[in-house]
Enzyme design. Structure first.
Site, PDB file in Angstrom:
ATOM      1  CG  ASP A 121      -6.356  -7.820   1.655  1.00  0.00           C
ATOM      2  OD1 ASP A 121      -5.472  -8.426   2.282  1.00  0.00           O
ATOM      3  OD2 ASP A 121      -6.278  -6.620   1.360  1.00  0.00           O
ATOM      4  CB  THR A 177      -2.988  -1.218  -1.806  1.00  0.00           C
ATOM      5  OG1 THR A 177      -2.168  -2.319  -1.453  1.00  0.00           O
ATOM      6  CG2 THR A 177      -4.428  -1.670  -1.961  1.00  0.00           C
ATOM      7  CG  LEU A 178      -0.099  -2.973  -7.005  1.00  0.00           C
ATOM      8  CD1 LEU A 178       1.320  -3.064  -7.543  1.00  0.00           C
ATOM      9  CD2 LEU A 178      -1.107  -3.329  -8.078  1.00  0.00           C
ATOM     10  CG  ASN A 179      -2.761  -7.518  -0.464  1.00  0.00           C
ATOM     11  OD1 ASN A 179      -2.790  -6.893   0.593  1.00  0.00           O
ATOM     12  ND2 ASN A 179      -2.954  -8.816  -0.523  1.00  0.00           N
ATOM     13  CB  THR A 185      -0.853  -0.043   1.278  1.00  0.00           C
ATOM     14  OG1 THR A 185      -1.397  -1.327   1.411  1.00  0.00           O
ATOM     15  CG2 THR A 185      -1.929   0.973   1.280  1.00  0.00           C
ATOM     16  CD  GLU A 231      -5.625  -5.468  -2.710  1.00  0.00           C
ATOM     17  OE1 GLU A 231      -5.907  -6.051  -1.651  1.00  0.00           O
ATOM     18  OE2 GLU A 231      -4.943  -4.441  -2.763  1.00  0.00           O
ATOM     19  CB  SER A 251      -9.199  -2.605   2.719  1.00  0.00           C
ATOM     20  OG  SER A 251      -8.066  -1.764   2.793  1.00  0.00           O
ATOM     21  CB  SER A 252      -5.942  -2.730   7.213  1.00  0.00           C
ATOM     22  OG  SER A 252      -6.248  -4.009   7.707  1.00  0.00           O
TER      23      SER A 252
END
Length: 530
Positions: free
Chosen positions: A382, A358-360, A340, A379, A411-412
């Protein structure tokens, strides 16, 4: 002021503001510039969240999070015995969600932008076409990822044309430049239709991925109502589900209000113990109650209920750590009648944008779209690929975050804006997977409770707890020997985190109206303003 993860992207954003663009214009230009110069997280093959506060106090948030392909299903990463197939949701083509970044930027610009679209994408085109010098950190990361780039790509991308990259080497990304030109000239259609879409689908077929042309054509970013909470003198404005960040951040800040942290001191045994115990409980709620609100009824009002939040600290002891085995998610009241990088922008009119994209994980799935020159996300990791099974960040999830076609994964990410006395006070956010929430939480506490400057708050040492696994991650020196020993005596297991926890970008509005940027020294981050 513009604060991003790369000096060249910060310069691009500041230049857009100088030319009369507003905060959204600068955000669009920065997003595409980061896709070139910061490829491990900046992207057009991923997604993100945007929080906007206009100078008149009007709020909005944009969810351009990736979605599961239409052929996705809840057991797609399990073998015949129901066990998780290692790395299948994390690396390679099957780990990829339908990208949302380009549509998100198109929608943001169409709703709030001022300068012409092509003018915002052009700086990224030039960076990719003419090349740019690699920093020491970026050269090192490209070298470290070389084996995965070779393993997961049948067509060699520009990133691996050299055996070893060195600081100062110029990286030319010709395929990416042509892709960005199509986006510049055709807007949304330059990515989700035509040549770029053909190249994405062809890449999927080469690697047994499942994203189709129909998936790309159907993707739409969504404007959502922000979550807000009043915490002391500050109004916290952040992202709703499918991000867990906004609600979790407000919960953490609300819990802290009942305790004299400023009297206890920064990162002392008392203050760190309290913050860890709060994080333990909030992340337990995250595991059970959070998911894509379009698919699962997330009890947002209940989770933000002040009485409920404070009740989560029942069982807290100032004398000893609580075992995570003894902590479970709470039952929020029903309402009456979800790798991220982050960037922060404040324009000359006072419009503020907080964006996390992000791309994770770093460099996402490691898969490049052949002939298009950009990385795809991972992702899908996730999602809760199996109830109770930890993802790559150690986070566990349940039914609320199970895989379903066209569903957005939890997501966070925590892009956040703070007001004080009705005026813009802070723009803040971070990268770092599961540590994003606690990174933003600690930075806000550093400023509002301990009186740190913006740069000091971003630079200060950090620690993190996420319920499971049952340990405290701590940057080297963040807690100090005395605090570390004191926490150990209370029953906390502390694990050192080398390389830093999170990377943040923040802007603080000073009492005299000037802006102070906070650029994270853990990376190449830079602030640019005028």
């Amino acid at each position: 002021m513009v604060v991003t993860a790369h000096p060249l992207a910060s310069v691009v954003g500041a230049d857009i503001l100088r030319r009369g663009g507003n905060a959204i214009d600068a955000a669009v230009a920065v997003q595409f510039a980061l896709a070139v110069v910061y490829p491990d997280a900046g992207n057009i093959g991923g997604g993100g969240f945007l929080v906007l506060r206009q100078h008149d106090g009007t709020l909005n948030t944009l969810d351009y999070r990736e979605k599961a392909p239409s052929a996705a299903h809840r057991d797609m990463y399990l073998n015949g015995q129901g066990e998780v197939i290692e790395n299948l949701s994390y690396k390679g083509h099957l780990a990829v969600g339908v990208p949302g970044t380009v549509d998100g930027m198109v929608q943001a610009h169409a709703t709030y932008g001022r300068l012409p679209w092509a003018q915002l994408v052009q700086p990224a085109v030039l960076l990719a076409d003419r090349g740019f010098p690699l920093t020491k950190k970026e050269a090192k990361k490209l070298n470290e990822q070389r084996k995965d780039f070779i393993r997961y790509n049948s067509q060699s991308p520009d990133f691996i044309l050299k055996d070893r990259w060195r600081p100062g080497d110029t990286l030319h990304l010709k395929d990416l430049a042509r892709t960005l030109e199509r986006i510049r000239d055709q807007g949304r259609a330059g990515f989700y239709e035509g040549q770029t879409a053909d190249l994405i689908v062809a890449e999927m077929k080469r690697g047994t991925g499942i994203i189709t042309k129909e998936d790309l054509a159907a993707y739409r970013a969504v404007w959502r109502k922000p979550v807000t909470g009043q915490v002391g003198d500050y109004r916290v404005i952040s992202m709703p589900p499918p991000s867990s960040g906004g609600i979790a951040l407000i919960q953490l800040l609300t819990i802290a209000q009942d305790y004299p942290l400023q009297d206890w001191g920064w990162n002392t045994v008392k203050s760190a113990h309290l913050m860890i115990e709060a994080e333990r409980r909030v992340y337990a709620d995250r595991a059970k109650h959070f998911g894509d609100a379009d698919f699962y009824e997330v009890p947002v009002k209940g989770l933000l209920d002040t009485t409920y939040i404070k009740s989560r600290m029942q069982g807290y002891s100032p004398k000893k750590a609580t075992s995570s085995k003894e902590v479970s998610a709470g039952v929020p009241p029903l309402p009456e009648g979800p790798n991220t990088t982050h960037y922060a922008i404040v324009d000359p009119e006072g419009n503020a944008v907080s964006v996390t994209t992000t791309l994770n994980s770093s460099f996402g799935s490691k898969v490049f779209v052949g002939g298009a020159g950009f990385l795809l996300n991972n992702e899908m990791d996730d999602f809760s690929i199996k109830p109770g099974y930890p993802n790559s960040y150690g986070l566990v999830g349940e039914e609320a975050n199970a895989i379903a076609p066209s569903k957005r994964m939890l997501s966070s990410m925590t892009p956040t804006i703070l007001e004080k006395d009705g005026k813009l006070f802070m723009v803040i956010g971070a990268m770092g997977g599961s540590t994003i929430i606690t990174t933003v939480y600690q930075i806000i506490q550093n400023v509002t409770r301990y009186g740190f400057t913006m740069q000091g708050a971003v630079s200060a040492g950090r620690f993190h707890h996420q319920w499971k696994p049952n340990w405290v991650l701590s940057e080297w020196g963040a807690l100090g020997f005395g605090t570390g020993a004191g926490l150990w005596l209370k029953g906390h297991k502390i694990v050192p985190k080398y390389g830093g926890i999170g990377r943040a970008a923040g802007i603080l509005v000073l009492p005299n109206g000037q802006l102070e940027g906070g650029a994270d020294p853990r990376g190449d981050d830079a602030a640019a303003g005028f």
